[in-house]
Structures are given as structure tokens and as C-alpha cells.
Design a protein around this motif. Structure first.
Motif, PDB file in Angstrom:
ATOM      1  N   LEU A 266      -8.454   0.995  -7.394  1.00  0.00           N
ATOM      2  CA  LEU A 266      -9.438   1.288  -6.340  1.00  0.00           C
ATOM      3  C   LEU A 266     -10.732   1.775  -6.978  1.00  0.00           C
ATOM      4  CD1 LEU A 266      -7.629   3.110  -3.400  1.00  0.00           C
ATOM      5  CD2 LEU A 266      -8.890   0.960  -3.324  1.00  0.00           C
ATOM      6  N   ILE A 267     -11.777   0.980  -6.822  1.00  0.00           N
ATOM      7  CA  ILE A 267     -13.089   1.333  -7.370  1.00  0.00           C
ATOM      8  C   ILE A 267     -14.052   1.492  -6.199  1.00  0.00           C
ATOM      9  CG2 ILE A 267     -14.982   0.605  -8.877  1.00  0.00           C
ATOM     10  CD1 ILE A 267     -12.947  -1.157 -10.373  1.00  0.00           C
ATOM     11  N   ARG A 268     -14.803   2.579  -6.241  1.00  0.00           N
ATOM     12  CA  ARG A 268     -15.693   2.902  -5.120  1.00  0.00           C
ATOM     13  C   ARG A 268     -16.665   1.749  -4.828  1.00  0.00           C
ATOM     14  NH1 ARG A 268     -19.391   8.046  -5.870  1.00  0.00           N
ATOM     15  NH2 ARG A 268     -17.373   8.996  -6.255  1.00  0.00           N
ATOM     16  N   ASP A 269     -16.739   1.381  -3.565  1.00  0.00           N
ATOM     17  CA  ASP A 269     -17.668   0.365  -3.041  1.00  0.00           C
ATOM     18  C   ASP A 269     -17.488  -1.031  -3.652  1.00  0.00           C
ATOM     19  OD1 ASP A 269     -18.784   2.342  -1.478  1.00  0.00           O
ATOM     20  OD2 ASP A 269     -20.277   2.864  -2.999  1.00  0.00           O
ATOM     21  N   LEU A 270     -16.443  -1.224  -4.428  1.00  0.00           N
ATOM     22  CA  LEU A 270     -16.258  -2.548  -5.035  1.00  0.00           C
ATOM     23  C   LEU A 270     -14.927  -3.174  -4.622  1.00  0.00           C
ATOM     24  CD1 LEU A 270     -17.867  -4.324  -7.089  1.00  0.00           C
ATOM     25  CD2 LEU A 270     -16.207  -3.582  -8.795  1.00  0.00           C
ATOM     26  N   THR A 271     -13.862  -2.355  -4.650  1.00  0.00           N
ATOM     27  CA  THR A 271     -12.560  -2.911  -4.264  1.00  0.00           C
ATOM     28  C   THR A 271     -11.930  -2.106  -3.127  1.00  0.00           C
ATOM     29  OG1 THR A 271     -11.285  -1.571  -5.839  1.00  0.00           O
ATOM     30  CG2 THR A 271     -12.155  -3.667  -6.653  1.00  0.00           C
ATOM     31  N   ASP A 272     -12.679  -1.154  -2.571  1.00  0.00           N
ATOM     32  CA  ASP A 272     -12.091  -0.280  -1.548  1.00  0.00           C
ATOM     33  C   ASP A 272     -12.655  -0.554  -0.147  1.00  0.00           C
ATOM     34  OD1 ASP A 272     -14.638   0.717  -1.828  1.00  0.00           O
ATOM     35  OD2 ASP A 272     -14.033   2.817  -2.035  1.00  0.00           O
ATOM     36  N   ARG A 273     -13.250  -1.741   0.031  1.00  0.00           N
ATOM     37  CA  ARG A 273     -13.876  -2.030   1.331  1.00  0.00           C
ATOM     38  C   ARG A 273     -12.832  -2.548   2.334  1.00  0.00           C
ATOM     39  NH1 ARG A 273     -17.675  -6.420  -1.081  1.00  0.00           N
ATOM     40  NH2 ARG A 273     -15.557  -6.999  -1.673  1.00  0.00           N
ATOM     41  N   ASP A 274     -13.190  -2.496   3.608  1.00  0.00           N
ATOM     42  CA  ASP A 274     -12.247  -2.962   4.638  1.00  0.00           C
ATOM     43  C   ASP A 274     -11.894  -4.436   4.441  1.00  0.00           C
ATOM     44  OD1 ASP A 274     -12.231  -0.510   5.685  1.00  0.00           O
ATOM     45  OD2 ASP A 274     -13.575  -0.946   7.369  1.00  0.00           O
ATOM     46  N   SER A 275     -12.896  -5.248   4.040  1.00  0.00           N
ATOM     47  CA  SER A 275     -12.627  -6.678   3.846  1.00  0.00           C
ATOM     48  C   SER A 275     -11.617  -6.879   2.703  1.00  0.00           C
ATOM     49  CB  SER A 275     -13.920  -7.431   3.543  1.00  0.00           C
ATOM     50  OG  SER A 275     -14.560  -6.855   2.415  1.00  0.00           O
ATOM     51  N   ASP A 276     -11.681  -6.010   1.673  1.00  0.00           N
ATOM     52  CA  ASP A 276     -10.707  -6.100   0.567  1.00  0.00           C
ATOM     53  C   ASP A 276      -9.304  -5.817   1.084  1.00  0.00           C
ATOM     54  OD1 ASP A 276     -12.701  -6.543  -1.417  1.00  0.00           O
ATOM     55  OD2 ASP A 276     -13.145  -4.409  -1.415  1.00  0.00           O
ATOM     56  N   LEU A 277      -9.246  -4.796   1.934  1.00  0.00           N
ATOM     57  CA  LEU A 277      -7.938  -4.384   2.461  1.00  0.00           C
ATOM     58  C   LEU A 277      -7.263  -5.546   3.209  1.00  0.00           C
ATOM     59  CD1 LEU A 277      -7.312  -0.963   4.131  1.00  0.00           C
ATOM     60  CD2 LEU A 277      -6.225  -3.008   5.015  1.00  0.00           C
ATOM     61  N   LYS A 278      -8.045  -6.218   4.049  1.00  0.00           N
ATOM     62  CA  LYS A 278      -7.475  -7.316   4.852  1.00  0.00           C
ATOM     63  C   LYS A 278      -7.001  -8.456   3.947  1.00  0.00           C
ATOM     64  CE  LYS A 278      -8.458  -5.832   9.064  1.00  0.00           C
ATOM     65  NZ  LYS A 278      -7.376  -5.170   9.777  1.00  0.00           N
ATOM     66  N   LYS A 279      -7.864  -8.828   2.966  1.00  0.00           N
ATOM     67  CA  LYS A 279      -7.484  -9.951   2.088  1.00  0.00           C
ATOM     68  C   LYS A 279      -6.286  -9.588   1.213  1.00  0.00           C
ATOM     69  CE  LYS A 279     -12.182 -11.664   1.465  1.00  0.00           C
ATOM     70  NZ  LYS A 279     -13.253 -11.733   0.481  1.00  0.00           N
ATOM     71  N   LEU A 280      -6.275  -8.349   0.735  1.00  0.00           N
ATOM     72  CA  LEU A 280      -5.154  -7.889  -0.097  1.00  0.00           C
ATOM     73  C   LEU A 280      -3.851  -7.945   0.703  1.00  0.00           C
ATOM     74  CD1 LEU A 280      -3.817  -6.462  -2.523  1.00  0.00           C
ATOM     75  CD2 LEU A 280      -4.746  -4.300  -1.695  1.00  0.00           C
ATOM     76  N   ALA A 281      -3.904  -7.464   1.933  1.00  0.00           N
ATOM     77  CA  ALA A 281      -2.702  -7.468   2.783  1.00  0.00           C
ATOM     78  C   ALA A 281      -2.213  -8.899   2.998  1.00  0.00           C
ATOM     79  CB  ALA A 281      -3.007  -6.792   4.116  1.00  0.00           C
ATOM     80  N   ALA A 282      -3.149  -9.837   3.181  1.00  0.00           N
ATOM     81  CA  ALA A 282      -2.744 -11.228   3.420  1.00  0.00           C
ATOM     82  C   ALA A 282      -2.028 -11.797   2.186  1.00  0.00           C
ATOM     83  CB  ALA A 282      -3.975 -12.074   3.765  1.00  0.00           C
ATOM     84  N   ILE A 283      -2.557 -11.516   0.991  1.00  0.00           N
ATOM     85  CA  ILE A 283      -1.906 -12.018  -0.241  1.00  0.00           C
ATOM     86  C   ILE A 283      -0.517 -11.399  -0.383  1.00  0.00           C
ATOM     87  CG2 ILE A 283      -2.021 -12.008  -2.779  1.00  0.00           C
ATOM     88  CD1 ILE A 283      -5.070 -12.169  -2.547  1.00  0.00           C
ATOM     89  N   CYS A 284      -0.418 -10.114  -0.099  1.00  0.00           N
ATOM     90  CA  CYS A 284       0.878  -9.435  -0.231  1.00  0.00           C
ATOM     91  C   CYS A 284       1.906 -10.015   0.731  1.00  0.00           C
ATOM     92  CB  CYS A 284       0.733  -7.934   0.019  1.00  0.00           C
ATOM     93  SG  CYS A 284      -0.151  -7.129  -1.297  1.00  0.00           S
ATOM     94  N   ARG A 285       1.452 -10.349   1.926  1.00  0.00           N
ATOM     95  CA  ARG A 285       2.410 -10.929   2.894  1.00  0.00           C
ATOM     96  C   ARG A 285       2.882 -12.299   2.395  1.00  0.00           C
ATOM     97  NH1 ARG A 285      -0.885  -8.287   6.970  1.00  0.00           N
ATOM     98  NH2 ARG A 285      -2.163 -10.152   7.056  1.00  0.00           N
ATOM     99  N   THR A 286       1.949 -13.092   1.839  1.00  0.00           N
ATOM    100  CA  THR A 286       2.328 -14.416   1.311  1.00  0.00           C
ATOM    101  C   THR A 286       3.412 -14.296   0.245  1.00  0.00           C
ATOM    102  OG1 THR A 286       0.016 -15.026   1.504  1.00  0.00           O
ATOM    103  CG2 THR A 286       1.376 -16.495   0.204  1.00  0.00           C
ATOM    104  N   LEU A 287       3.296 -13.275  -0.589  1.00  0.00           N
ATOM    105  CA  LEU A 287       4.213 -13.157  -1.734  1.00  0.00           C
ATOM    106  C   LEU A 287       5.330 -12.151  -1.489  1.00  0.00           C
ATOM    107  CD1 LEU A 287       1.561 -13.080  -4.619  1.00  0.00           C
ATOM    108  CD2 LEU A 287       3.073 -14.973  -4.020  1.00  0.00           C
ATOM    109  N   ASP A 288       5.348 -11.561  -0.296  1.00  0.00           N
ATOM    110  CA  ASP A 288       6.292 -10.482  -0.003  1.00  0.00           C
ATOM    111  C   ASP A 288       6.219  -9.411  -1.102  1.00  0.00           C
ATOM    112  OD1 ASP A 288       8.244  -9.055   1.305  1.00  0.00           O
ATOM    113  OD2 ASP A 288       9.888 -10.043   0.236  1.00  0.00           O
ATOM    114  N   ALA A 289       4.998  -9.048  -1.451  1.00  0.00           N
ATOM    115  CA  ALA A 289       4.792  -8.116  -2.569  1.00  0.00           C
ATOM    116  C   ALA A 289       4.485  -6.721  -2.059  1.00  0.00           C
ATOM    117  CB  ALA A 289       3.627  -8.602  -3.426  1.00  0.00           C
TER     118      ALA A 289
END
Ligand code: SF4
Length: 355
Positions: A266-289
Motif C-alpha cells: 500500500l503506497i499513499r495515493d498510488l496503490t491505495d485508491r478506491d479504483s485500485d481496491l475494486k480492480k484488486l478485488a476483481a482479480i482476487c475473485r478470478t483467482l480465488d486468492a
């Protein structure tokens, strides 16, 4: 007589069959290999003098071309915060590497280095700052465990391939070291207690899935779900795109019997944005990670910053709400400057002749 320039082969470079051949080639019965392995692994020998119950002529012949341990211990720092220990070790050709022992109530985990430097060039990492100098051999990887065992006075229960270097970029040596660490005649560390971390070397992920090592845990250092930002953070992402990595992980997922873990800094203003959260969650669901969130540890000369504690908690809660199991992990031994590779980098720079 050995030419001075030839380095000795670390004995832990050799599997049991190779140790048996070596014993026979030196005029000994093949069972000497198991005796030797006992000293190397259960007794964590680091010096020829440690091979005390082997016949002296055999020990002397071994010392001719082989090293009981190819590394020397330079220094260690013990964390007052969590008792983790960072070791600075030196290779026989004068490079430095770090190995960390992380202690919890039930585990003694060693974080192993696999290369001197690293060519992946991650912007947040001290190890990648000066590129790859060379791979470590299988023996040099396993010799780190022997030093930790010897110094800390107890067996190692878990291994994480997360120190300096990209393990899948040094594929052969890493796989051989896992097989030996797992073997009953060596460290006998169960596959379930071994973790390999990668920034996403696609051919390595595919090969690893076919190795019959399905019980080990695979960690993918995702760090950003955005192709462009990830490429800035991890330049190797331009070679293996995020889409290709996720595809390789999805295709090989059933071969890894355990859930894949996403490492996410988690890096301030670079990887901690709401849009990151949504995309990260989508990848995790795809991989059951599941996700390990790692609040950024500042590295000298690098401009990134850690988000506030409130932001870190909000990101974690947001992922949980999206149905993704999430843990926040702080690097072990923060008080001993545990951001990977900083101690070693300082030592490498000191040891170079001044320009
Ligand atoms: S984070 Fe890992 S892969 Fe990236 S540069 Fe550092 S050691 Fe290499």
C-alpha cells in the motif's frame, strides 16, 4: 593442487544421489553420503571441523574441492520489537546478502535470498537498485538455513523465498533447493511450510505448476492492479503483462493445491485508491486468492510514502466487504531496518573501491 581461482563447490549444491557419487569417487562406500548429509543438515555444519565423526581422510579429500558452507557470517541484528534476526552474509566471491529469521510462538521461518541483486528493478526495493549481479547456487541458498540454524540454536520450520532476488528468475537452483529442503535426509521441511514469492515470471509460473510441488504456497506480488502503474513500480511488468500473469495463474491454479496469496504494497495515493481496491478485488475473485496488505516501508532515495493507519484499515475493510480475505502484514523487525536489501546494499557500496 586446486587452482586458486576455482571456488569450492558448496556441498549443499548436491542432492543425495550426487553426494553418493562423490563419496564413491573419493574411495568411500556410498553410505558415507547419508552420514555426511546428517552433519550438513541435522547438525548444520558450517566448517570442515564440524564433520567430526567422518573418517579424517574422507573429510580432508572433501575439503579439497568442496565447501561445507560457502557463506561467512558478517553480522547480525536482533529486533527488539519482535525478536526477528537479520543476518548479513558474505559469499566466497565477496558479495553480500541478507537472510532473516522470523520467530513466532510456533514457527521459526527463514526468509531466503536467491540472487545477488535483482533485475526486476522494483522501484520500492533496495535489492533491485543496482540490477542483477549473479544468481545464488542451490548450495548458497541452503547454506543460509545452516547459518540461521547454527546461530539461533534451533531447527528451521518454515521457508519463504522472499529475500533478495526473483526466485523464478533463478529457477533451477531454487527448485533444487526446495526439493533438498523438503527431503527426509536433509532439512525435512514440509512442502506446506514453503512459500515462493514472484513478481510474475510467466514461464516460471507455468513450469512450477508442473513440478509436482503442489503443496507449496505461491505468492504473487501484485502491488497494483493497474497495468501502467504496475509497470512503473515493477519494470518487468512490461515484459510479462498483468493480463498474461493472471492468465498463467488461472490456468495453473488447480496444480497449486493451496490458495494463491496476493502480496500488495500500500503506497499513499498510488496503490491505495478506491479504483485500485475494486480492480484488486476483481482479480482476487478470478483467482480465488487472498490478500496480504503490506504498508509501504520507506527506502532511501525513493519518494513513495506509507498511507495513514486509517487509510490502511479502510482499504482492508473495503476488500473484506468485496468478499476478499485480507490480512495486513508489517515487515518483520522494522526497528532493524528490515526493508529488504538495505543493509546489504550499504555493505556492497562500502566494499567497493572509491572512485
Ligand atoms: S521486490 Fe523482489 S523482485 Fe522486485 S526488485 Fe526487489 S527483490 Fe527483485
Amino acid at each position: 593442487m586446486r587452482p586458486l581461482s576455482l571456488p569450492r563447490v558448496p556441498l549443499r549444491d548436491l542432492d543425495l544421489g550426487e553426494l553418493e557419487k562423490l563419496a564413491v569417487s573419493l574411495g568411500e562406500p556410498s553410505y558415507r553420503a547419508r552420514q555426511l548429509a546428517g552433519w550438513l543438515y541435522a547438525n548444520a555444519a558450517v566448517d570442515p571441523a564440524d564433520l567430526s565423526n567422518l573418517p579424517k581422510p574422507f573429510a580432508e579429500k572433501l575439503a579439497g574441492n568442496h565447501a561445507v558452507n560457502s557463506l561467512s557470517l558478517v553480522s547480525k541484528i536482533i529486533s527488539e520489537h519482535d525478536r526477528s534476526i537479520k543476518y548479513l552474509l558474505r559469499t566466497s566471491d565477496g558479495h553480500f546478502l541478507e537472510t532473516v529469521l522470523i520467530l513466532t510462538r510456533s514457527r521459526r521461518t527463514v526468509c531466503l535470498s536467491t540472487q545477488i541483486g535483482c533485475k526486476m528493478g522494483c522501484r520500492f526495493c533496495a535489492s533491485g537498485k543496482e540490477g542483477l549481479l549473479r544468481h545464488l547456487s542451490c548450495g548458497e541458498i541452503l547454506d543460509q538455513i545452516a547459518w540461521v540454524q547454527r546461530d539461533s540454536g534451533g531447527p528451521v520450520t518454515n521457508l519463504v523465498y522472499m529475500g533478495m532476488g526473483e526466485p523464478l528468475d533463478n529457477y533451477e537452483a531454487v527448485i533444487k533447493s526446495i526439493r533438498i529442503a523438503n527431503a527426509p535426509w536433509a532439512y525435512e521441511i514440509g512442502q506446506r511450510r514453503i512459500t515462493v514469492s514472484t513478481v510474475g515470471v510467466v514461464p516460471g509460473i507455468r513450469r512450477l505448476a508442473g513440478e509436482g510441488l503442489g503443496q507449496i504456497k505461491l505468492c504473487f506480488s501484485l502491488h497494483s492492479p493497474d497495468q501502467e502503474i504496475r509497470s512503473r513500480l515493477i519494470p518487468s511488468n512490461r515484459k510479462y503483462s498483468l493480463d498474461d500473469i493472471v492468465k498463467a495463474l488461472r490456468e495453473t491454479r488447480e496444480k497449486f493445491k493451496r490458495r494463491i496469496t496476493m502480496e500488495y504494497i500500500l503506497i499513499r495515493d498510488l496503490t491505495d485508491r478506491d479504483s485500485d481496491l475494486k480492480k484488486l478485488a476483481a482479480i482476487c475473485r478470478t483467482l480465488d486468492a487472498k490478500v496480504n496488505l503490506i504498508p509501504y516501508n520507506c527506502v532511501e532515495d525513493v519518494e513513495y510514502r506509507r498511507p495513514s493507519p486509517e487509510k490502511i484499515a479502510a482499504f482492508q475493510n473495503g476488500l473484506e466487504r468485496e468478499g476478499v480475505r485480507t490480512t495486513v502484514r508489517y515487515s518483520a523487525g522494522q526497528d532493524i531496518s528490515a526493508a529488504c536489501g538495505q543493509l546489504r546494499l550499504a555493505e556492497e557500496r562500502k566494499s567497493r573501491p572509491a572512485k
